[in-house]
Design an enzyme around this catalytic site. Structure first.
Site, PDB file in Angstrom:
ATOM      1  CG  ASP A 214      -1.945   1.116   1.182  1.00 33.77           C
ATOM      2  OD1 ASP A 214      -3.007   0.882   0.585  1.00 33.77           O
ATOM      3  OD2 ASP A 214      -1.673   2.210   1.719  1.00 33.77           O
ATOM      4  CG  ASN A 222      -4.594  11.652  -5.479  1.00 33.83           C
ATOM      5  OD1 ASN A 222      -4.014  11.690  -6.561  1.00 33.83           O
ATOM      6  ND2 ASN A 222      -5.190  10.566  -5.034  1.00 33.83           N
ATOM      7  CG  HIS A 227      -7.453  13.449  -8.361  1.00 32.55           C
ATOM      8  ND1 HIS A 227      -7.545  12.385  -7.490  1.00 32.55           N
ATOM      9  CD2 HIS A 227      -8.132  14.465  -7.773  1.00 32.55           C
ATOM     10  CE1 HIS A 227      -8.266  12.735  -6.423  1.00 32.55           C
ATOM     11  NE2 HIS A 227      -8.634  13.993  -6.586  1.00 32.55           N
ATOM     12  CG  ASP A 231      -5.013   9.107 -12.313  1.00 31.54           C
ATOM     13  OD1 ASP A 231      -5.334   8.650 -11.197  1.00 31.54           O
ATOM     14  OD2 ASP A 231      -5.824   9.645 -13.085  1.00 31.54           O
ATOM     15  CD  GLU A 257      -4.669   4.612  -1.385  1.00 33.03           C
ATOM     16  OE1 GLU A 257      -4.871   5.003  -0.219  1.00 33.03           O
ATOM     17  OE2 GLU A 257      -5.467   4.811  -2.319  1.00 33.03           O
TER      18      GLU A 257
END
Length: 339
Positions: A214, A222, A227, A231, A257
């Protein structure tokens, strides 16, 4: 995906479906037909809301967006894919039988055979059944000989359409288990391969390990950089982990994530070493924005590792890896914990 519409409703939804597909300039393939039939019927509120939101923001639907909508709001593994193909096969059958009838040729035996096969296109049809039926259809078509040029052309067209359906089915099946952002397996693909790997490990008495990784404090990425940068970070993480594994190993994006790494024929010590090597790889990265060169700071990941216990339920196996990840987070992040 089952429909209980009346004939009148079906006709109305069909008309609206074709109008919507034409309006948005999309091909009338099984995937788009399914999406817009659902939209026209109004039965799938989540799908309709997602389409309306996207059209409001961008004004158009691309083929990629259509696939994402299908996978997110309609797809139910291969069951839905085979349902789509089944409906297309029914249409092709109608064309073949109509061609036989209108030629006034003595093909009663073939017509009866095809109608028998058509009756087998039931809602419970499996993927294996579809493959078997497609082979039966092609054999039956091949056996039909006629001096009628137009009839031969119709049969050739039907054969081509069936071949195209098999290609579409394979593509839809693949897309249903892939994450559209990172192009690695999604949770559905991971769970399918996890079951297969667990069965193999139990039967062959071989080792199987699972790593759950994770990204630490991903929300901050973010919130700080937007974003689009987030990404790109997800794509980079997926590609980096994929490059770190080999052979039958699998990496999948199983959450926002969160990534799962499935390691067949790998002992626990080997899985722990791999997890720590991946952790160090990210810890040493110097991340910068491509367009501005702005430094993004350090990116770290936390890891949980578990080894499969023979005949263990896969949910329990995943839960133990999740619990190990939870301990890594509580211990300060950027750590590897095994259970």
């Amino acid at each position: 995906m089952r429909y209980d519409d009346t004939i009148d409703d079906s006709r109305q939804f069909l008309r609206l479906t074709l109008e919507l597909i034409g309006k948005h300039g999309l091909p009338t393939d099984p995937l788009n037909y399914c999406i817009w039939y659902e939209y026209a019927s109004g039965r799938n509120e989540a799908l309709n809301a997602a389409i309306d939101k996207h059209l409001e923001s961008s004004g158009a639907l691309t083929e990629e967006i259509s696939r994402q909508l299908f996978n997110q709001h309609i797809a139910n593994g291969t069951e839905t894919v085979t349902a789509l193909v089944r409906e297309e096969l029914k249409r092709v059958f109608s064309e073949i039988i109509s061609a036989i009838t209108t030629t006034n040729l003595n093909f009663s035996a073939s017509e009866n055979n095809l109608e028998t096969i058509q009756e087998s296109l039931v809602p419970s049809l499996s993927e294996a059944d579809v493959d078997k039926i497609v082979s039966q259809i092609k054999r039956e078509i091949k056996s039909l000989e006629s001096s009628s040029t137009s009839f031969k052309q119709q049969l050739q067209q039907a054969t081509q359409e069936i071949d195209e359906l098999k290609i579409k089915m394979a593509r839809y099946r693949d897309e249903a288990i892939k994450d559209p952002l990172t192009h690695i397996d999604n949770r559905r693909g991971f769970e399918k391969k996890l079951r297969e790997a667990a069965d193999h490990a139990s039967i062959s008495d071989t080792s199987l390990c699972l790593i759950i990784a994770d990204i630490d404090r991903f929300k901050k990425v973010n919130d700080t950089h937007g974003h689009l940068v987030g990404d790109n970070v997800l794509r980079m993480v997926a590609a980096t982990i994929k490059d770190s594994i080999k052979g039958k190993d699998l990496v999948a994006r199983v959450g926002g994530e969160e990534f799962a790494i499935l390691l067949p024929d790998t002992p626990f010590d080997g899985a722990m070493t791999l997890a720590d090597n991946i952790r160090l790889t990210f810890e040493r990265l110097d991340l910068k924005k491509k367009n501005t060169g702005e430094n993004l700071g350090t990116l770290t990941l936390s890891f949980g590792v578990a080894t499969y216990r023979k005949d263990e339920a896969t949910d329990d196996f995943v839960h133990r890896a999740d619990e190990a990840l939870y301990r890594s987070k509580n211990a300060g992040r950027n750590k590897v914990t095994g259970l």
